[in-house]
Motif scaffolding. Structure first.
Motif, PDB file in Angstrom:
ATOM      1  N   PRO A 192       0.938  -0.796   0.365  1.00 21.68           N
ATOM      2  CA  PRO A 192      -0.016  -0.167   0.070  1.00 21.68           C
ATOM      3  C   PRO A 192       1.161   1.647   0.256  1.00 21.68           C
ATOM      4  O   PRO A 192       0.251   2.013  -0.348  1.00 21.68           O
ATOM      5  CB  PRO A 192      -1.085   0.141   1.494  1.00 21.68           C
ATOM      6  N   SER A 193       2.435   0.966   0.557  1.00 17.72           N
ATOM      7  CA  SER A 193       3.094   2.464   0.187  1.00 17.72           C
ATOM      8  C   SER A 193       3.185   2.622  -0.691  1.00 17.72           C
ATOM      9  O   SER A 193       4.398   3.681  -1.016  1.00 17.72           O
ATOM     10  CB  SER A 193       4.498   2.266   0.702  1.00 17.72           C
TER      11      SER A 193
ATOM     12  N   TRP B 276      -5.713   8.689  -8.376  1.00 18.10           N
ATOM     13  CA  TRP B 276      -6.271   9.886  -9.437  1.00 18.10           C
ATOM     14  C   TRP B 276      -7.238   9.813  -8.852  1.00 18.10           C
ATOM     15  O   TRP B 276      -8.196   9.591  -9.072  1.00 18.10           O
ATOM     16  CB  TRP B 276      -5.789   9.081 -10.676  1.00 18.10           C
ATOM     17  N   LEU B 277      -7.822  10.612 -10.217  1.00 21.29           N
ATOM     18  CA  LEU B 277      -8.863  11.759  -9.615  1.00 21.29           C
ATOM     19  C   LEU B 277      -8.946  12.669 -11.138  1.00 21.29           C
ATOM     20  O   LEU B 277      -7.858  13.153 -11.361  1.00 21.29           O
ATOM     21  CB  LEU B 277      -9.174  12.251  -9.133  1.00 21.29           C
ATOM     22  N   LYS B 278     -10.292  12.738 -11.722  1.00 24.67           N
ATOM     23  CA  LYS B 278     -10.451  13.110 -13.059  1.00 24.67           C
ATOM     24  C   LYS B 278     -12.353  13.695 -12.509  1.00 24.67           C
ATOM     25  O   LYS B 278     -12.678  13.626 -11.752  1.00 24.67           O
ATOM     26  CB  LYS B 278     -10.935  12.102 -14.283  1.00 24.67           C
TER      27      LYS B 278
ATOM     28  N   ASN C 227       1.396   9.282  -5.941  1.00 24.60           N
ATOM     29  CA  ASN C 227       1.228   7.978  -5.213  1.00 24.60           C
ATOM     30  C   ASN C 227       1.306   8.483  -3.743  1.00 24.60           C
ATOM     31  O   ASN C 227       2.331   9.164  -3.119  1.00 24.60           O
ATOM     32  CB  ASN C 227       2.431   7.464  -6.259  1.00 24.60           C
ATOM     33  N   THR C 228       1.250   7.202  -3.031  1.00 25.37           N
ATOM     34  CA  THR C 228       1.196   6.936  -2.177  1.00 25.37           C
ATOM     35  C   THR C 228       2.733   6.637  -1.351  1.00 25.37           C
ATOM     36  O   THR C 228       3.011   7.143  -0.075  1.00 25.37           O
ATOM     37  CB  THR C 228       0.444   5.327  -1.333  1.00 25.37           C
ATOM     38  N   GLY C 229       3.334   6.464  -2.505  1.00 27.68           N
ATOM     39  CA  GLY C 229       4.632   6.741  -1.732  1.00 27.68           C
ATOM     40  C   GLY C 229       5.156   8.152  -1.288  1.00 27.68           C
ATOM     41  O   GLY C 229       6.726   7.786  -0.270  1.00 27.68           O
ATOM     42  N   ASP C 230       4.416   8.917  -1.779  1.00 27.64           N
ATOM     43  CA  ASP C 230       4.834   9.879  -1.469  1.00 27.64           C
ATOM     44  C   ASP C 230       4.290  10.829  -0.243  1.00 27.64           C
ATOM     45  O   ASP C 230       4.807  11.727   0.133  1.00 27.64           O
ATOM     46  CB  ASP C 230       4.592  11.649  -2.522  1.00 27.64           C
TER      47      ASP C 230
ATOM     48  N   SER D 260      -4.386   2.696  -8.832  1.00 25.63           N
ATOM     49  CA  SER D 260      -3.878   1.568  -9.464  1.00 25.63           C
ATOM     50  C   SER D 260      -5.082   1.267 -10.459  1.00 25.63           C
ATOM     51  O   SER D 260      -5.530   1.955 -10.875  1.00 25.63           O
ATOM     52  CB  SER D 260      -3.080   0.600  -8.460  1.00 25.63           C
ATOM     53  N   ASP D 261      -4.674  -0.086 -10.818  1.00 26.96           N
ATOM     54  CA  ASP D 261      -5.532  -1.237 -11.101  1.00 26.96           C
ATOM     55  C   ASP D 261      -6.595  -1.320 -10.608  1.00 26.96           C
ATOM     56  O   ASP D 261      -7.038  -2.797 -11.311  1.00 26.96           O
ATOM     57  CB  ASP D 261      -5.187  -1.796 -12.650  1.00 26.96           C
TER      58      ASP D 261
END
Length: 217
Positions: free
Chosen positions: A138-139, A144-146, A156-159, A205-206
């Motif tokens: 989960p990290s 994304w959002l439109k 990205n959750t890495g941020d 993600s997908d």
């Protein structure tokens, strides 16, 4: 899917949300970076699922979208260690932390709570429940959002400033985490306004996507 959505909606006693957990988002709003997690609560009455509409609260002139990864607590606990945090995760959701930005800015200027800005009815649209094994790390997942098919948020959750294990551990020092409770982990940059008739589509993600229409109350 509907049964699992309703299960955590009905079982969970609280939504604990984390503010300013992405550097770029804090900067875009002109906010200082926190030295420890900044928490606020949303009532469980703010949940809605796909098929329901996001309603702009009465008097709001600036409703903003914020896409987030939600952690669904699967095992209760207090004072959970970071090393044991993963064992308390039951699964995940994709969520929107809808924010009445004008209400929030007014409250901040006066030193008042953000309850109206963050907790109004329909302010927490969510996806179906995502099984824990669907997200291996989960990290490292894309959010994304439109709005009306135009990409607004892509992060990205890495941020994240504070990791998921740290958030679970920190929050559980002050709030006992119960099965079904949800932790909203913060939003990446690109937040912005939506109006009546707009359609918000978001994805993790997908793994999952969801879509909600906005309407005036």
């Amino acid at each position: 899917m509907a049964s699992k959505v309703s299960q955590f909606m009905q079982l969970g006693r609280k939504i604990v949300a984390v503010g300013r957990n992405y550097k770029a988002h804090a900067h875009e709003l002109g906010n200082a970076l926190p030295s420890k997690p900044m928490l606020f609560l949303k009532p469980t009455s703010s949940y809605i699922a796909e098929g329901e509409k996001i309603r702009i609260p009465e008097g709001c002139t600036s409703l903003h979208h914020e896409v987030e990864l939600g952690i669904v607590i699967g095992k209760p606990g207090s004072r959970i260690s970071e090393q044991d945090a993963a064992s308390h995760i039951g699964g995940y959701i994709l969520a929107l932390d809808m924010t009445a930005r004008d209400f929030q800015e007014e409250a901040k200027k006066k030193g008042h709570p953000w309850s109206l800005a963050k907790g109004f009815d329909t302010s927490c649209p969510v996806s179906g429940f995502i099984d824990k094994d669907k997200i291996s790390d989960p990290s490292k997942v894309r959010l994304w959002l439109k709005v009306n098919d135009s990409l607004k948020q892509d992060g990205n959750t890495g941020d994240m400033i504070f990791s998921i294990p740290h958030l679970i551990s920190y929050i559980s020092r002050y709030f006992r985490l119960e099965e079904g409770d949800v932790i909203l982990t913060g939003t990446p940059e690109g937040v912005g306004p939506v109006g009546s008739g707009d359609v918000i589509e978001a994805g993790l993600s997908d793994v999952v996507t969801m879509k909600f229409q906005v309407e005036q109350s």
